[in-house]
Scaffold this motif. Sequence first.
Motif, short mmCIF file in Angstrom:
data_model
loop_
_atom_site.label_atom_id
_atom_site.label_comp_id
_atom_site.label_asym_id
_atom_site.label_seq_id
_atom_site.Cartn_x
_atom_site.Cartn_y
_atom_site.Cartn_z
N GLN A 123 105.00 -88.02 -2.07
CA GLN A 123 106.37 -87.60 -1.79
C GLN A 123 107.21 -87.84 -3.03
O GLN A 123 106.92 -88.74 -3.82
CB GLN A 123 106.98 -88.39 -0.62
N ALA A 124 108.27 -87.07 -3.18
CA ALA A 124 109.22 -87.29 -4.27
C ALA A 124 110.52 -86.60 -3.90
O ALA A 124 110.53 -85.59 -3.19
CB ALA A 124 108.68 -86.76 -5.59
N GLY A 125 111.62 -87.13 -4.39
CA GLY A 125 112.90 -86.51 -4.09
C GLY A 125 114.02 -87.11 -4.91
O GLY A 125 113.87 -88.16 -5.55
N VAL A 126 115.15 -86.42 -4.88
CA VAL A 126 116.36 -86.87 -5.57
C VAL A 126 117.52 -86.69 -4.62
O VAL A 126 117.61 -85.68 -3.90
CB VAL A 126 116.62 -86.07 -6.87
N SER A 127 118.41 -87.67 -4.58
CA SER A 127 119.60 -87.57 -3.72
C SER A 127 120.77 -88.25 -4.42
O SER A 127 120.59 -88.93 -5.44
CB SER A 127 119.33 -88.23 -2.35
N HIS A 128 121.94 -88.06 -3.85
CA HIS A 128 123.15 -88.65 -4.44
C HIS A 128 124.01 -89.24 -3.33
O HIS A 128 125.10 -88.74 -3.03
CB HIS A 128 123.93 -87.60 -5.23
N PRO A 129 123.54 -90.30 -2.68
CA PRO A 129 124.32 -90.91 -1.59
C PRO A 129 125.57 -91.58 -2.14
O PRO A 129 125.54 -92.27 -3.16
CB PRO A 129 123.35 -91.92 -0.99
N TYR A 157 132.25 -92.30 -7.05
CA TYR A 157 132.44 -92.85 -5.70
C TYR A 157 132.79 -91.69 -4.78
O TYR A 157 133.05 -90.56 -5.24
CB TYR A 157 133.55 -93.92 -5.68
N ALA A 158 132.76 -91.91 -3.50
CA ALA A 158 132.94 -90.83 -2.52
C ALA A 158 134.25 -90.10 -2.74
O ALA A 158 135.30 -90.70 -2.92
CB ALA A 158 132.90 -91.40 -1.10
N ARG A 159 134.16 -88.79 -2.72
CA ARG A 159 135.27 -87.84 -2.88
C ARG A 159 135.91 -87.89 -4.27
O ARG A 159 137.01 -87.41 -4.47
CB ARG A 159 136.33 -88.03 -1.78
N HIS A 160 135.22 -88.46 -5.21
CA HIS A 160 135.60 -88.31 -6.62
C HIS A 160 135.44 -86.84 -6.98
O HIS A 160 134.63 -86.12 -6.41
CB HIS A 160 134.69 -89.19 -7.47
N GLU A 161 136.17 -86.38 -7.96
CA GLU A 161 136.14 -84.96 -8.31
C GLU A 161 134.77 -84.51 -8.80
O GLU A 161 134.45 -83.32 -8.76
CB GLU A 161 137.20 -84.67 -9.38
N ASP A 162 133.93 -85.44 -9.24
CA ASP A 162 132.59 -85.07 -9.72
C ASP A 162 131.51 -85.22 -8.66
O ASP A 162 130.33 -84.91 -8.93
CB ASP A 162 132.21 -85.93 -10.94
N GLU A 163 131.84 -85.70 -7.46
CA GLU A 163 130.82 -85.94 -6.45
C GLU A 163 130.07 -84.67 -6.08
O GLU A 163 128.83 -84.66 -6.00
CB GLU A 163 131.44 -86.54 -5.19
N ALA A 164 130.80 -83.58 -5.83
CA ALA A 164 130.15 -82.35 -5.37
C ALA A 164 129.18 -81.81 -6.42
O ALA A 164 128.07 -81.38 -6.10
CB ALA A 164 131.21 -81.30 -5.03
N ALA A 165 129.57 -81.81 -7.68
CA ALA A 165 128.70 -81.31 -8.73
C ALA A 165 127.44 -82.17 -8.85
O ALA A 165 126.33 -81.66 -9.09
CB ALA A 165 129.44 -81.26 -10.07
N LEU A 166 127.59 -83.48 -8.69
CA LEU A 166 126.42 -84.37 -8.73
C LEU A 166 125.50 -84.12 -7.53
O LEU A 166 124.28 -84.21 -7.65
CB LEU A 166 126.89 -85.82 -8.76
N ASP A 167 126.08 -83.81 -6.39
CA ASP A 167 125.26 -83.46 -5.23
C ASP A 167 124.44 -82.21 -5.50
O ASP A 167 123.25 -82.14 -5.15
CB ASP A 167 126.15 -83.23 -4.00
N LEU A 168 125.05 -81.22 -6.11
CA LEU A 168 124.31 -80.00 -6.45
C LEU A 168 123.21 -80.29 -7.46
O LEU A 168 122.09 -79.77 -7.35
CB LEU A 168 125.26 -78.93 -7.00
N LEU A 169 123.51 -81.13 -8.44
CA LEU A 169 122.51 -81.50 -9.43
C LEU A 169 121.31 -82.19 -8.76
O LEU A 169 120.15 -81.88 -9.08
CB LEU A 169 123.13 -82.43 -10.47
N SER A 170 121.57 -83.09 -7.82
CA SER A 170 120.46 -83.78 -7.15
C SER A 170 119.61 -82.81 -6.35
O SER A 170 118.38 -82.95 -6.29
CB SER A 170 121.00 -84.89 -6.24
#
Length: 944
Positions: free
Chosen positions: A334-340, A298-311
Amino acid sequence: MRRWILAVAISAALAGCASQEAESNLPKGVSLIESVSLADSEVGIAYKKYQLANGLTVLLHQDSSDPLVHVDVTYHVGSARELEGRSGFAHLFEHMMFQGSQHVGDEQHFKTVTEAGGNLNGTTNTDRTNYFETVPSNQLEKMLWLESDRMGFFLPALTEEKFEVQRETVKNERAQRIDNQPYGRMGEQFNQAFYPQGHQYSWPVIGWPEDLERASLADVKNFFKRWYGPNNATLTVGGDFDELQTLAWINKYFGEIPSGPEVTSDTKSLVTLDKTRYISMEDKVHLPLIRIGFPTVYARHEDEAALDLLSNILGGGKTSIFYKNLVKDGYAVQAGVSHPCQELACQFSMYALANPAKGGQLKDLEQKMKESIEEFEARGVTDADLQKVKVQFEAGTIFGLQSVSGKVSTLAFNQTFSGNPNMIASDLARYANVTKADVMRVFNTYIKNKPMVVISVVPEGQNQLIAHEDNFTPPVLTVSEAAVKELDTHQQITSSFDRTVMPAAGEAPVLKSPELWRGKLANGIEVIGTESEETPTVELVIYLNGGHRLVPVSKAGLAGLTAAMLNESSQKRSAEELAQALEMLGSRVNFGASGYQSYIQISSLTSHLDETLAIVEERLFEPAFKSEDFKRLKQQQLQSLQHMMSDPNYIAETAFDGLLYGTESPLGVSSNGTLETVSELTLEDIKAFYRQQYTGGNAQIVAVSNLNETEVLAKLSGLSHWTGEASTLPALTDLPELKGGTVYILDKPGAAQSVIKIGKQGLPWDATGEFFKSYLMNYPLGGAFNSRINLNLREDKGYTYGARSFFSGGIELGMFEAKASVRTDVTAPSLVEFAKEINRYQANGMTDKELAFMKASISQSKALDYETPYQKAGFMRRIQRYGLDVNFTDKQTEITKNVTKSELNQLAKEQLKLEKMILVIVGDRAKIEADIKALGYPVSILEL
């Protein structure tokens, strides 16, 4: 150049001494919570945080760069506060709260803000609702009066009639934005499978139609009582204002509003899936689509930033694995990956639009996506992966500080969801501290071999293309007995002062037009610029006169396809290597084309401008024009054209332009081209158009930055050797003779709405002539929210989500257009109302009140015209493009002030003759044709 540090610092000494001094001057009941300031070498958002006795949080940010203020009220209530079977209330309230309150009349909210020269809106998402206005600084008290009245005195003005009208408006919004849009229903179908039954994100923000139908006026009132109190809101004011006076006004207007029921944050529990869920749907689309989602945090969880980089590594642009394996190889358009991320949950989301030329089988795309995930695991994380995402995040943070509204939104967002407006430094630290090990850990924890949701969206009748047979059916929804829980007794207060008196505007602010400079490069290329010290950024646009207008109709689409090729490889580096270089700088460079010009948009941190311009020059002067790039981009453009033919708005616009200007004119054919014209384009066409369009003689440059004229011109010296003559536009064909009064229907079976366009050929653009005066004339008819057309079709009849009219023009020709998307069952009645309003206005013109409203609104809105770099750039481009005097806006203000009602009404008589206009409708012919014919209109059936 001074060092810019992305951080905000709280000065303890400053907050201490200043607090003691400020507390003694504060209104009773107002407490200073913290004061955040910036040192000279720091970039961030300075603010002061206060709290009223009723729990309202107040954030004040001073910015005197422009004579305006931005006011934002954010309530911590979105669709996640709703109960199962009772969805749509938060979004419905976004509409309801513009309909007047106890001391503000019906439709007066929009009128008051617009007449003050401002703009306004409201938005709702899963977790919050916000209302905001940007107005000249002398209108601040009036905005606080408006916002406080709907917070504290909304319910006495809420009637059954208003509720029904807005319920119809929301239905129209759903029809326009969801039901009548390609892939529009995908998100709500996906979320039903992704979240467990009863989860707050399992229903759409706009609500299920059946939930809206069962809602009662009492339900709506109770939802307001539960969630819209001052203790669940943040009021943020940014801009040019007197702080103590503003606090006094805030306390006066908001201080007496009682607190609402206690509000606590919802529990954040991670979403899980027991197994992979496959679902599918058919839609009126051309391109099959596959979307895959993994539940994460969930937003601002300690793993959010790393998951954003992975996406970003997997699917963030041309350097990503997904682009290489799916788009570059031609399997996907088109193709893409995101982590909203949202307050309560995030989705690791992957998608791909299948290329029908490769079969369009979504099971094959799913396999490619899985193989790409496996490739990442084998490849791992590189230093460049980490660096580019961190640089992009830092650059994005700086660009987000370019406007007052952006800074206010950031403060309000952080306060609402973190209880701390000062999150820029900590957010940057979160991303800066992500390691390779972190990225691999979150990959193993949340993605590798984990259950997922997979949705296939395929064209109607092509179910054989789905990735997998469905194995999940959404459970039957339960309906909660009440719309809200934990509702306290709500007593409506009587104000301590007369709130029916609208506050007067303060002294008119001194308008600040940008100080412009003009220069030339050594080869004569004109440069116009302005210096802005607000952020250490540069916004450059290189315009090349020509664009689609330079292209023969038989080669329509060539300008855009050539620009797309210039976004690809150079003779020195591949497209991926160039994209990587830009990502490592935090810069953006985009080649594009429009009706009358091609362009190169450049956004860069000032510190990286030299390297960014070197990439621009490499792409501009040394394009590779590779055959494989051309084949892929041409195929993508053809598939995109097929896709757009499922969009009723695109169909209507294409048909309308063709009828107005003729299909033998470039103005009557889409700049995207047609299937026929794009199919015939060759790589030699690209090269020939490049030589014709991309010359120094066609180029003009606009610059907005914190550099002065000398510095900017020196940076642009690499373009000084750019040669080539200016291109001459070919002659236009004669305009077709319109069959005025004819209705042209384009059949779209099963359409939820009819798209209506009414119009005629019109005037070319001018700054101070008949075109500008026609703009003034049209304002009360269809140019403002509270115009006659919109109030009739939207607010009174409930036929549409919005209706408007306008004059648009270029350097050669223009048009008048009135348009709306209306419910299918009221297509003919909507034509009746359009005709009634246009005919009445043409015959009788505007009233004295409408004239006064128009003059006040347009003249005062000038204070908002130059806030952002892009606004400044647009202002300068008009001066450059049309050869205007730098003070042409002063002349416009003078015309607006002195123009007479009789002069504008005479223009209405000349310009608004309905019998000379054509009517284009895209809708379900079987349901609308008979009723339209019954009105007496001649009907012609069109096909594109």
